[in-house]
Design an enzyme around this catalytic site. Structure first.
Site, short mmCIF file in Angstrom:
data_model
loop_
_atom_site.label_atom_id
_atom_site.label_comp_id
_atom_site.label_asym_id
_atom_site.label_seq_id
_atom_site.Cartn_x
_atom_site.Cartn_y
_atom_site.Cartn_z
N GLY A 94 -3.13 -6.49 -19.28
CA GLY A 94 -2.40 -7.63 -18.76
C GLY A 94 -2.95 -8.09 -17.42
O GLY A 94 -2.35 -7.82 -16.38
N TYR A 95 -4.09 -8.77 -17.45
CA TYR A 95 -4.74 -9.23 -16.22
C TYR A 95 -4.67 -10.76 -16.12
O TYR A 95 -3.96 -11.32 -15.31
CB TYR A 95 -6.19 -8.78 -16.19
CG TYR A 95 -6.43 -7.43 -15.54
CD1 TYR A 95 -5.46 -6.43 -15.57
CD2 TYR A 95 -7.64 -7.14 -14.92
CE1 TYR A 95 -5.69 -5.20 -14.98
CE2 TYR A 95 -7.88 -5.91 -14.34
CZ TYR A 95 -6.91 -4.94 -14.37
OH TYR A 95 -7.14 -3.73 -13.79
N SER A 96 -5.44 -11.46 -16.96
CA SER A 96 -5.59 -12.91 -16.82
C SER A 96 -4.27 -13.64 -17.04
O SER A 96 -3.42 -13.20 -17.83
CB SER A 96 -6.63 -13.43 -17.81
OG SER A 96 -7.91 -12.93 -17.51
N GLU B 31 -15.00 -1.21 -16.94
CA GLU B 31 -15.06 -2.19 -18.02
C GLU B 31 -16.45 -2.78 -18.14
O GLU B 31 -16.98 -2.97 -19.24
CB GLU B 31 -14.04 -3.30 -17.77
CG GLU B 31 -14.06 -4.39 -18.84
CD GLU B 31 -13.08 -5.52 -18.56
OE1 GLU B 31 -12.98 -6.43 -19.40
OE2 GLU B 31 -12.41 -5.49 -17.51
N GLU C 54 -20.99 -16.04 -13.75
CA GLU C 54 -21.10 -16.58 -12.39
C GLU C 54 -20.49 -15.62 -11.37
O GLU C 54 -21.03 -15.41 -10.27
CB GLU C 54 -20.40 -17.94 -12.32
CG GLU C 54 -21.10 -19.06 -13.09
CD GLU C 54 -20.86 -19.00 -14.59
OE1 GLU C 54 -21.53 -19.72 -15.32
OE2 GLU C 54 -19.99 -18.20 -15.03
#
Length: 398
Positions: free
Chosen positions: A127-129, A244, A385
């Site tokens: 549950g990050y983004s 990751e 990027e």
């Protein structure tokens, strides 16, 4: 290009190959080698086979159920597993939240969650983004308010891979809205069966249900599920992202896909004979092969440093960038080899029993699906990027 390994490492490689020949189920192997979708049961079954052998957690310390392998042994295992068509274990448990628990978790958290990760009893998601916090993850707004012995969590997460299968989610939440962005974040473990959680599918370009939206509406999470210090979850997040990004499994996957492409091109009609004899096409394959060899040498140098106690540091960003690019390039070359056969893509073609019923190669739609799915590689886990900015700041001091 032939890499040099010690006699002990070569013996270990043969042991791994023998295990994969006898213990990797044929139905799972076939799905992986033909780019067919894996069911949750396929992944869990393979996880439990590895666990029974004691090989379920190459990156864990032995005292917690890990293998005790050297970094080079871990690489040999992931390389051979990818070449043989073994599924890559779902990273969220073994390779992501587990290292955070080992570094920041309480003894109670380790005793409760680590064995269930190893056995495959708990499936984890990340549950990050959020809709407004992707590459700029520190802008997240999902809140967690302390209420006695629980946190009350409200907000939304997005691109949550395999949340539809998950038992648990490790989640970044904002616990101090007044602090500067990184300082007000905490790291919570959330039971996905909790009241107030809604999971909605997001169907990707290949027609697959892999990612989701997750809505949290007043979800009550025990305060004992806080990992690390309150408001210091960004430390956990950075630590996890290094694990990751530093994945060695992609090289074997690239090599496997490249070998399949060579075999396909040898039988594929080209302008003046088999496509595998077309000099221009062969040159493109050779260039990718050289790049893969160079990346593998670089990786092994980094692993040797790690084996000696060194820190791979920002090398994780380098490997993330280059391995993702090469995997995409192989899939693009496969599309070129398919030519107009790549244009027709029914989403149901990824199912194991599908047959074209036409002059199309049976694997063409699966290859198209793989190509479409791999577009995500240079975005997820920190976009290309972002990785280049990390390298520019830390290595070039820009």
């Amino acid at each position: 290009m032939q890499l040099s390994y010690s006699a002990a490492e070569q013996a270990f490689r043969e042991e791994v190959r023998a295990f994969l020949r006898t213990d990797l189920p044929d139905d799972i192997r076939k799905k992986v080698l033909t780019n067919r979708p894996l069911a949750k049961d396929d992944i869990v079954r393979w996880t439990r086979i590895l666990h029974a052998r004691g090989w379920g957690a190459p990156n864990w310390p032995a005292e917690h159920g890990g293998t005790g392998w050297t970094p080079v042994q871990s690489y040999i295992f992931t390389d051979e597993a990818a070449l043989a068509g073994a599924p890559e274990p779902i990273a969220f448990g073994v390779r992501m939240v587990a290292p955070v628990l080992l570094a920041y978790g309480t003894d109670e958290q380790k005793d409760r969650y680590l064995p269930r990760i190893l056995s495959g009893d708990d499936w984890w998601c990340q549950g990050y983004s959020e809709p407004g916090a992707g590459s700029d993850l520190a802008s997240l707004t999902t809140s967690a308010v302390r209420d006695g012995d629980v946190f009350v969590v409200s907000g939304q997460k997005i691109w949550t891979t395999y949340a539809q299968h998950a038992d648990m989610m490790f989640c970044l939440v904002r616990t101090d809205p007044e602090a500067r962005k990184q300082r007000g974040i905490s790291f919570l473990l959330i039971d996905m069966r909790s009241p107030g959680i809604t999971v909605r599918p997001i169907i990707t370009l290949d027609g697959k249900h892999e990612v989701n939206e997750v809505f949290l509406d007043g979800v009550r999470v025990p305060a004992s599920n806080l990992v690390g210090e309150l408001h210091r979850g960004w430390d956990c997040a950075k630590y996890l992202l290094r694990h990751e990004r530093f994945s060695t499994g992609m090289i074997g996957q690239i090599q496997r896909n490249l070998a399949q492409l060579v075999e396909f091109a040898a039988a594929r009609p080209g302008p003046g004979g088999p496509l595998g004899e077309d000099l221009s096409f062969c040159e493109r394959i050779a260039r990718i092969g050289i790049e893969v060899d160079a990346l593998e040498y670089t990786l092994l140098r980094a692993l040797s440093e790690a084996d000696g106690g060194g820190d791979v540091g920002t090398m994780a960003s380098l490997f993330k960038i280059r391995s993702c690019q090469l995997l995409q390039q192989v899939s693009e070359l496969r599309m070129d080899a398919l030519g107009s056969d790549a244009l027709a893509y029914p989403s149901e073609a990824r199912e194991p029993e599908w047959r074209s019923g036409s002059v199309l190669p049976d694997d063409a739609p699966a290859q198209v699906a793989n190509y479409l799915n791999l577009r995500k590689l240079t975005i997820y886990g920190g976009s290309e990027e972002v990785q280049k900015n990390i390298l520019a700041k830390t290595e070039l001091h820009l």
